[in-house]
Design a protein around this motif. Sequence first.
Motif, PDB file in Angstrom:
ATOM      1  N   ASP A 255       0.814  -1.222   0.000  1.00 56.81           N
ATOM      2  CA  ASP A 255       0.000   0.000   0.000  1.00 56.81           C
ATOM      3  C   ASP A 255       0.847   1.272   0.000  1.00 56.81           C
ATOM      4  O   ASP A 255       0.372   2.330   0.406  1.00 56.81           O
ATOM      5  N   SER A 257       2.789   4.178  -2.057  1.00 56.63           N
ATOM      6  CA  SER A 257       2.829   4.874  -3.350  1.00 56.63           C
ATOM      7  C   SER A 257       3.944   5.914  -3.300  1.00 56.63           C
ATOM      8  O   SER A 257       4.464   6.228  -2.220  1.00 56.63           O
ATOM      9  N   CYS A 330       1.245   4.830  -8.426  1.00 61.21           N
ATOM     10  CA  CYS A 330       0.181   4.288  -7.582  1.00 61.21           C
ATOM     11  C   CYS A 330       0.727   3.127  -6.794  1.00 61.21           C
ATOM     12  O   CYS A 330       1.861   2.672  -7.015  1.00 61.21           O
ATOM     13  N   ARG A 333      -1.361  -2.322  -4.924  1.00 59.44           N
ATOM     14  CA  ARG A 333      -2.760  -2.738  -4.812  1.00 59.44           C
ATOM     15  C   ARG A 333      -3.594  -2.102  -5.925  1.00 59.44           C
ATOM     16  O   ARG A 333      -4.390  -2.779  -6.598  1.00 59.44           O
ATOM     17  N   GLN A 334      -3.413  -0.795  -6.103  1.00 57.33           N
ATOM     18  CA  GLN A 334      -4.175  -0.101  -7.141  1.00 57.33           C
ATOM     19  C   GLN A 334      -3.814  -0.610  -8.529  1.00 57.33           C
ATOM     20  O   GLN A 334      -4.668  -0.723  -9.410  1.00 57.33           O
ATOM     21  N   GLU A 337      -5.628  -3.861  -9.072  1.00 51.95           N
ATOM     22  CA  GLU A 337      -7.049  -3.642  -9.253  1.00 51.95           C
ATOM     23  C   GLU A 337      -7.339  -3.114 -10.666  1.00 51.95           C
ATOM     24  O   GLU A 337      -8.326  -3.508 -11.285  1.00 51.95           O
ATOM     25  N   ASP A 338      -6.487  -2.209 -11.143  1.00 43.58           N
ATOM     26  CA  ASP A 338      -6.681  -1.675 -12.500  1.00 43.58           C
ATOM     27  C   ASP A 338      -6.529  -2.790 -13.549  1.00 43.58           C
ATOM     28  O   ASP A 338      -7.256  -2.829 -14.530  1.00 43.58           O
TER      29      ASP A 338
END
Length: 342
Positions: A255, A257, A330, A333-334, A337-338
């Motif tokens: 998490d 960035s 980012c 995690r992001q 997800e993307d």
Amino acid sequence: RERRARFVGKNGACNVAHKNIREQGRFLQDIFTTLVDLKWPHTLLIFTMSFLCTWLLFGMVWWLIAFAHGDLDHSTRLQRDPTDGAAAATATFVPCVTSIHSFTSAFLFSIEVQVTIGFGGRMVTEECPAAILVLIVQNIVGLVINAIMLGCIFMKTSQAHRRAETLIFSKHAVIALREGKLCFMLRVGDLRKSMIISATIRMQVVKKTASLEGEVVPLNQIDIQMENPVGGNSIFLVSPLIIYHVIDKNSPLYDISPMNLHHHEDLEIIVILEGVVETTGITTQARTSYLADEILWGQRFVPIVAEEDGRYSVDYSKFGNTVKVPTPSCTARQLEEDKSIM
């Protein structure tokens, strides 16, 4: 925010101070390791005093033997007037140790006995069994002191961490894409031609954490999965290697960035390299650490190995150099997800 103190320094030294140790006697139970761990000035002082004290002790013993046997009286009488008739009558007297007429001569004889240097002027006779016994005891004590102190000096000069001085890590670590995934990367190299056998490397995240019950752990050590070009934790460290950790859902960096990276002042990543020194067979360990402001986002290391004249050449002047590369701004995690949405 104020940057917290390192747990492990860049040179591998652990930044930990031990205080209020009440059971100091435990160090004397392992006296050899205690002597090896001492600083060089203290070791040399103990080395010198151990010999000097035994020379003085046995010098006093030899002087007492000579005094008790009457050697000092006869030696003084012969020295003052060797032509005197009374002195000539005492010429048949056999001393315990010849040519001892003062504490100075007894001290010199003690040195000659312990370091096996004989100049021919002083020697033990068969007149006194006690003198022969002291001679045997001093020789044994001298051999024991030589074995301990010389072994201590040898161990201090051949300690494993000396070999670790030529194991180097990049000053900065980087985070960039590799095989489509965000990875934490660093570079490690060995300056010597002699290899580190069975070299293994591992990484830990050290940070302050709190449990669900409210317990605060100031230095929580979390192992993180590491990858390298040859797979597993074992590495073949012939040329510098880039060691990387894939930031996935099991990673403590999942998490993080680039925007909040430098706000993690309590984040520290420790890297530990272990292996056996090829020339001595001694296990060595090299350590370093990276704080949040020593992790560069969106950069990767430049190549430093090139083929020249039929052999591979390593340019260590570029060992820590990095270049910017396109990297998502980012968290991992992001990014996952993307990709799942796409």
